[in-house]
Structure formats: C-alpha cells, structure tokens
Design a protein around this motif. Sequence first.
Motif, short mmCIF file in Angstrom:
data_model
loop_
_atom_site.label_atom_id
_atom_site.label_comp_id
_atom_site.label_asym_id
_atom_site.label_seq_id
_atom_site.Cartn_x
_atom_site.Cartn_y
_atom_site.Cartn_z
N ALA A 83 0.82 -1.21 0.00
CA ALA A 83 0.00 0.00 0.00
C ALA A 83 0.85 1.26 0.00
N GLY A 84 2.08 1.16 0.48
CA GLY A 84 2.95 2.33 0.58
C GLY A 84 4.08 2.29 -0.42
N ALA A 85 5.17 2.97 -0.07
CA ALA A 85 6.33 3.05 -0.96
C ALA A 85 6.92 1.67 -1.20
N ALA A 86 7.25 1.40 -2.45
CA ALA A 86 7.80 0.09 -2.80
C ALA A 86 8.49 0.18 -4.15
N SER A 87 9.35 -0.79 -4.41
CA SER A 87 9.91 -1.00 -5.74
C SER A 87 9.17 -2.18 -6.34
N GLY A 88 8.19 -1.88 -7.18
CA GLY A 88 7.31 -2.94 -7.66
C GLY A 88 6.53 -3.51 -6.49
N LEU A 89 6.72 -4.80 -6.23
CA LEU A 89 6.06 -5.46 -5.10
C LEU A 89 7.01 -5.65 -3.93
N TRP A 90 8.19 -5.05 -4.01
CA TRP A 90 9.22 -5.22 -2.98
C TRP A 90 9.25 -4.01 -2.05
N VAL A 91 9.35 -4.28 -0.75
CA VAL A 91 9.34 -3.25 0.28
C VAL A 91 10.69 -3.25 1.00
N ALA A 92 11.23 -2.06 1.27
CA ALA A 92 12.47 -1.96 2.03
C ALA A 92 12.25 -2.46 3.45
N VAL A 93 13.15 -3.33 3.91
CA VAL A 93 12.98 -3.93 5.24
C VAL A 93 14.16 -3.66 6.15
N GLY A 94 15.08 -2.80 5.71
CA GLY A 94 16.21 -2.44 6.56
C GLY A 94 17.50 -3.08 6.12
N GLY A 95 18.60 -2.40 6.40
CA GLY A 95 19.91 -2.95 6.08
C GLY A 95 20.19 -3.07 4.60
N GLY A 96 19.48 -2.30 3.78
CA GLY A 96 19.66 -2.39 2.34
C GLY A 96 18.91 -3.52 1.68
N ALA A 97 18.15 -4.29 2.47
CA ALA A 97 17.41 -5.44 1.93
C ALA A 97 15.97 -5.06 1.61
N TYR A 98 15.37 -5.86 0.72
CA TYR A 98 13.97 -5.72 0.33
C TYR A 98 13.30 -7.08 0.45
N ALA A 99 11.98 -7.07 0.64
CA ALA A 99 11.22 -8.32 0.73
C ALA A 99 9.90 -8.17 0.01
N ARG A 100 9.34 -9.29 -0.40
CA ARG A 100 8.02 -9.33 -1.03
C ARG A 100 7.32 -10.61 -0.59
N ALA A 101 6.00 -10.69 -0.86
CA ALA A 101 5.23 -11.84 -0.40
C ALA A 101 4.17 -12.22 -1.42
N ALA A 102 3.83 -13.51 -1.42
CA ALA A 102 2.71 -14.03 -2.19
C ALA A 102 2.04 -15.12 -1.35
N ARG A 103 0.75 -15.30 -1.54
CA ARG A 103 0.04 -16.33 -0.79
C ARG A 103 0.65 -17.70 -1.02
N PHE A 104 0.79 -18.46 0.05
CA PHE A 104 1.27 -19.83 -0.05
C PHE A 104 0.20 -20.69 -0.70
#
Length: 333
Positions: A83-104
Amino acid sequence: MRGMDPAAAAAALGLGALRGPAEALKRDEHSPVWRLDTDSGTWVVKATVPHGDYWHADVAQTGRLEAAAWRAGVDMAEPLVPAGAASGLWVAVGGGAYARAARFLDGRHAPAPVPPRLAAWAGATFAALERLAVAPDPSGAGDYASRFHPESDWDEWLGQARDLGVLDTAQAGALKDAAMRIAALGEAAEKPAEVVVHGDFSHLNIMVTPEGPKLIDFDSGGPNVPWWELVAIAVEMGAPALGVMEPDRASVEACVAGYAAAGGTPGPADESAFTGILTGRLASTAWQLWMACGHRGGSAAQRAQFGRDVRASVTALTTMLEAVPTWAAWLKG
C-alpha cells in the motif's frame, strides 16, 4: 542483516505477527525464501539485497505485470501489493534489503516433462499474460538482461574463468563459440515489439493445487518478444533438463496449440523463433560466470556452486544450438 530476518520482513510487509517459526524454503545467503504463518494467513516471503540501482526499474516492471495478471484473473498465486512506498512489489525492510510476499499455495510442482494437457494450459496462460501488453521500462538493464556483450568482454571474462579454474580451455572455447553464434542469430532476426513477460515459466513455477494449476514466481520477468517467450515456454514444458535432455514433442506441440487456441499470435515457425530462449540462456550463463568468478561477491561455497552451474550451462547451450533445427520443425506441426 536485519532485512534477512523473517520476522522483520513480515513486519515491514504488514503481514502481522508470526504464529510459529519460519520455514526456510530456500537457504540462500543473498535471496532467502521462507514460508510464514501470520495473522493475515500463510505467505511465501522472499528477501534480497539489490546488486545495483537498475534492480528497482527491473522489479517495478515485473511488479506491474504480476499485479495486472492477478487483477485480470490469471491462475496464479495472489501477490501482496504494497500500500505504501515500494519498488514494484518489494518493500524496504532495513539494512539495504527488500522483501516481497505471495500467498502460499497448497500443492505440488508440475511434473517434468509437463503432460500435454497441462502444457496446453501453460500456453493459454501465457496468451492471457500477453494480452495485458505491459510495456517494458527502457531504463531496465539488469544483470539478467538479454543483450549481446562484445567479444572483448567475453574474452576478458573467459580468461578470468580459466585463471580461476572455473572453466577449462575447452569449456571456455565452447562458451565463446556459443555466445558468438547466438549473437549472430539475434542480430539477424527481425525483432518485433516486446512486452514484459514472466521470464521463468517452467514446470517448477507451476503449482498443481486442488483448485487447478497456478503460476508462481514472476521475479525473473523482463522484456521479450511474445512469440519468442512462448516458444521458450513450450520447449521447457517438454524438457525436464533443458539443453541436456530432448524435449517431449507432444508437450511442446500442446503448449503451442493451447496458446493459439487462447488467442495468442504465433510468429514465424523457423529457427528465428528460438532467439529468445537462446539469448535468455546465454544471459543467465553470463550471470553464473560472473558469480563464479566473484564479480558479485558471495562466499566460496556459493562461487563453487555457480561454477558447477556455469559448466552445466556450457553443455546445455551447445546442445540447444544443435537441436534448434529439429525443434523448429516441430513448430510447423
């Protein structure tokens, strides 16, 4: 690194509290993947540290395709759209890393070779993705980009590979020969307009679930000519080890037929149709070579694994080039 912690990734993505320990689906020092049971459901969460600024443009265009596909009702895993700032579907999570998610998804990977009926579904599903006509970002130019590197670059990289023991002289020569032959094919081919495609539509990215087959993992997406991408998918449907084992002709033909029946637009049924699959495999081989030689960092164990991967790719590329005339005949039925 904080961003590689599953609880931190879940919090940054807004998934809610973890309801149990994370299950590692892929143990990778640069790009781990977990299954997380959270207050909002069960998710597959990936984390990564970008190798360069180009990554943001690359994942933005892939995210547009994945989100559009979900809205259009394509059979696939539901992506978490931030819903907020992101690179595509990836969100900054700290330490220069990004994460994304999809339903299992509760299911199993498709078998290989993919049975003809499922291969036809794959062709029809790609036709649905093609109709979305997601335009590429001209600034996207990542490590996986399918482009032709100058001969001088290959000479430099292959010299390093020989010096480091990654490739022997015969393997280095075979890879350079394949690179030059594929470049010549690509430069001679008439290149129609590109759209953003899935980029890794393989049996491993088809989950067979109680609700039917579902497409997963759009994260290798990028620009390609639709017909070239479809041909690459068709060959992969028929080959459990592409370039090493002969693809199953029935699966290849079923995929092409499913695509045409779903409104896809077949292109020339000749050797030029394989430009995409060859340039894509060459691009991933270049990446493996760089990783094996330490161009992108990584531990000694990871470099050794990429060394094994690039040696396998040399064999695959050579075999694929020899097989293209046969595969082209299959496209004609």
